[in-house]
Design a protein around this motif. Structure first.
Motif, PDB file in Angstrom:
ATOM      1  N   THR A  94       0.815  -1.010   0.538  1.00 49.52           N
ATOM      2  CA  THR A  94      -0.167  -0.306  -0.225  1.00 49.52           C
ATOM      3  C   THR A  94       0.675   0.769  -0.022  1.00 49.52           C
ATOM      4  O   THR A  94       1.844   1.397   0.336  1.00 49.52           O
ATOM      5  N   VAL A  95       0.856   2.628  -1.035  1.00 51.77           N
ATOM      6  CA  VAL A  95       1.073   3.480  -0.563  1.00 51.77           C
ATOM      7  C   VAL A  95       0.351   4.949   0.343  1.00 51.77           C
ATOM      8  O   VAL A  95      -0.753   4.955  -0.391  1.00 51.77           O
ATOM      9  N   ALA A 152       6.050   3.301   1.316  1.00 55.66           N
ATOM     10  CA  ALA A 152       5.184   1.798   0.246  1.00 55.66           C
ATOM     11  C   ALA A 152       5.456   0.652   1.922  1.00 55.66           C
ATOM     12  O   ALA A 152       6.561   0.989   2.241  1.00 55.66           O
ATOM     13  N   VAL A 153       4.568   0.076   1.676  1.00 53.79           N
ATOM     14  CA  VAL A 153       3.700  -0.660   3.460  1.00 53.79           C
ATOM     15  C   VAL A 153       4.273  -2.051   2.544  1.00 53.79           C
ATOM     16  O   VAL A 153       3.095  -2.237   2.060  1.00 53.79           O
ATOM     17  N   PHE A 154       4.828  -2.535   2.288  1.00 60.10           N
ATOM     18  CA  PHE A 154       4.458  -4.176   2.720  1.00 60.10           C
ATOM     19  C   PHE A 154       4.336  -4.772   3.612  1.00 60.10           C
ATOM     20  O   PHE A 154       4.679  -4.782   4.460  1.00 60.10           O
ATOM     21  N   ASP A 160       3.104  -9.708   9.031  1.00 59.36           N
ATOM     22  CA  ASP A 160       4.260  -8.877   9.005  1.00 59.36           C
ATOM     23  C   ASP A 160       3.999  -7.813   8.060  1.00 59.36           C
ATOM     24  O   ASP A 160       3.698  -7.756   7.315  1.00 59.36           O
ATOM     25  N   ARG A 161       4.478  -6.712   8.574  1.00 52.30           N
ATOM     26  CA  ARG A 161       5.081  -5.488   7.706  1.00 52.30           C
ATOM     27  C   ARG A 161       5.855  -5.089   7.921  1.00 52.30           C
ATOM     28  O   ARG A 161       6.223  -4.771   9.050  1.00 52.30           O
ATOM     29  N   ALA A 162       6.619  -4.091   6.936  1.00 52.44           N
ATOM     30  CA  ALA A 162       7.589  -3.360   7.010  1.00 52.44           C
ATOM     31  C   ALA A 162       7.360  -1.831   6.061  1.00 52.44           C
ATOM     32  O   ALA A 162       6.178  -2.119   4.958  1.00 52.44           O
ATOM     33  N   LEU A 163       8.242  -1.347   5.908  1.00 51.91           N
ATOM     34  CA  LEU A 163       7.869  -0.426   4.869  1.00 51.91           C
ATOM     35  C   LEU A 163       9.562   0.349   4.012  1.00 51.91           C
ATOM     36  O   LEU A 163      10.645  -0.308   4.355  1.00 51.91           O
TER      37      LEU A 163
END
Length: 484
Positions: A94-95, A152-154, A160-163
């Motif tokens: 997501t951006v 940008a969120v991965f 699990d989440r990073a950016l």
């Protein structure tokens, strides 16, 4: 070889070679250019503030991590993202754009196929860690997107989440202010992967056994082709977020670029009333300094909102994807601006010292936040704050600090006003004095240096919020808009 520019009477040389056109920007164009309304990002569904989303990955487990193919992209052009997961599984991107309230979601991918990717072995000589992961997703930015700082969120299917951070530019648009995000300094501090044995930055690496070492273990070259540690959050990017949120919440006409854009020549100072260096902007190439010099000579104001700016000379290599800085080690291939060490140690005398341009320069690290002590309270910067000489603003001097060096004169024939005189204690240097500086050239161009990391943090809600600093900063930006 360093080149020098002979200046006319009343101006002092900075010692940097500048193209001839740097001195020929018509000042009438600065006063009369139109101020178009910024494009508006279409309203999106309600979404959580991406700055507040929990980022739960580690560099040891590497659940999901990624990096962008560029630090910035012009609106309407594509940008790639390179993403790795610990085990094969789907993920999404997501951006989000950072604005005055937090963030707004402006785009998203579909579900993507995630695959594990290897961590490169550091170069045995330079310590360079440079990933060559394939493209996982390409974002085709709409031409109508507003210039800004974007995340940008991965996120994996497992949650699990990073950016990663990037900037959207609007190259064809004039704006009152251009905020320059300090990606070269982000790269210098990036320790990815912080796994106890592999990661290196321009300060340190790991010792056998997993403890963090020092300069003997550091890298000489660092790459943008790798994720940022800490789940993708660059060190000290909260300073830049604070500045962006304040500028936007106060309605200023602002566009954005990065230090790489400054280096690559994508920044034309004549298109802006002022350049805003929002955070810790420590690592500067010679080409970046040429643009800064061109700005000041051409009548574009400059505001440095933090401290320890324009400190290390760097080379940009590998098409702008690698930052090289040997510091106190022998530089095997000095470029035309000299070896990659302190700017203040280049050239004869103090010709390249950052204080020649900024009015002040780095002088220490406060061992604890100290109060900023006001000087020259009758100056227009402090108007409406209610402050008097000797008044203090609690905990405003922190992180790192700048001060006046009496043997380093201000260049450009500028008149410097010292607006604070704040004692603090540095663990190595003992008692030191912080100074906030504002210089004005004979042509009326303003160069401001806050001299502390906590200045931008005082502009937004948080532990350092201060209405007087908010008012003083509005005075600064409004004066830049009004100055001829």
């Amino acid at each position: 070889m360093l080149k020098f520019l002979a200046l006319g009477a009343g101006a002092a040389a900075t010692g940097l070679a500048v193209p001839a056109e740097a001195t020929s920007v018509p000042r009438q164009a600065l006063r009369d250019r139109p101020r178009p309304a910024a494009p508006v990002v279409p309203a999106q569904r309600a979404s959580a503030d991406a700055l507040r989303l929990p980022v739960n990955v580690t560099d040891r487990l590497r659940q999901i991590q990624g990096y962008a193919s560029a630090t910035s992209v012009n609106a309407g052009d594509p940008i790639d993202f390179h993403v790795a997961v610990a085990r094969p599984q789907p993920f999404t991107v997501t951006v989000h754009r950072i604005d005055g309230r937090g963030t707004q979601q402006v785009g998203a991918s579909g579900e993507l196929s995630g695959q594990p990717r290897a961590v490169p072995v550091p170069d045995p000589v330079t310590g360079l860690i440079d990933c060559d992961w394939p493209v996982s997703w390409t974002l085709h930015t709409p031409a109508y997107w507003t210039s800004g700082m974007y995340l940008a969120v991965f996120e994996t299917r497992d949650g699990d989440r990073a950016l990663t951070l990037f900037v959207v530019r609007e190259d064809q648009r004039r704006s009152d202010f251009l905020m320059v995000v300090p990606f070269t300094t982000y790269a210098a501090y990036n320790m990815w992967p912080m796994d106890g044995h592999t990661g290196r930055n321009l300060y340190r690496g790991y010792l056998p056994g997993g403890k963090s070492g020092g300069i003997d273990q550091r890298a000489y070259r660092v790459s943008f082709n790798r994720p940022f540690a800490n789940g993708g959050r660059p060190k000290l990017f909260d300073l830049d977020i604070a500045a962006a949120k304040w500028l936007e919440s106060n309605g200023y006409d602002v566009t954005y670029a990065t230090s790489i854009d400054l280096h690559e020549g994508r920044v034309d100072p004549a298109r802006h009333r002022g350049l805003v260096f929002s955070g810790h902007d420590e690592y500067w190439s010679g080409a970046m300094r040429q643009v800064l010099d061109k700005a000041i000579r051409g009548g574009t104001h400059c505001a440095f909102l933090a401290a320890n700016n324009v400190y290390w000379n760097i080379r940009m290599e590998a098409a702008g994807r690698v930052v090289t800085c040997y510091k106190d080690a022998v530089d095997p291939a000095p470029g035309r601006f000299g070896p990659t060490k302190l700017w203040r140690d280049l050239g004869p005398g103090h010709s390249h010292a950052e204080g020649r341009t900024l009015g002040v320069q780095y002088n220490g690290i406060p061992d604890r936040p100290a109060p900023l002590v006001v000087r020259e309270a009758g100056h227009w910067l402090w108007a409406g704050t209610g402050l008097r000489d000797g008044d203090t603003i609690p905990k405003l001097v922190g992180g790192e600090a700048d001060g006046v060096f009496p043997d380093v004169p201000v260049g450009y024939g500028a008149q410097r006003t010292v607006l604070s005189e704040s004692p603090y204690t540095d663990a190595k240097r003992g008692r030191v004095v912080q100074n906030t500086s504002l210089s004005v050239t004979p042509e009326g161009t303003i160069v401001f240096d806050a001299g502390t990391f906590h200045w931008p943090l005082a502009l937004v809600h948080g532990r350092y919020t201060d209405a007087r600093i908010q008012r003083a900063t509005r005075n600064l930006f409004n004066r830049m808009l009004a100055a001829k």
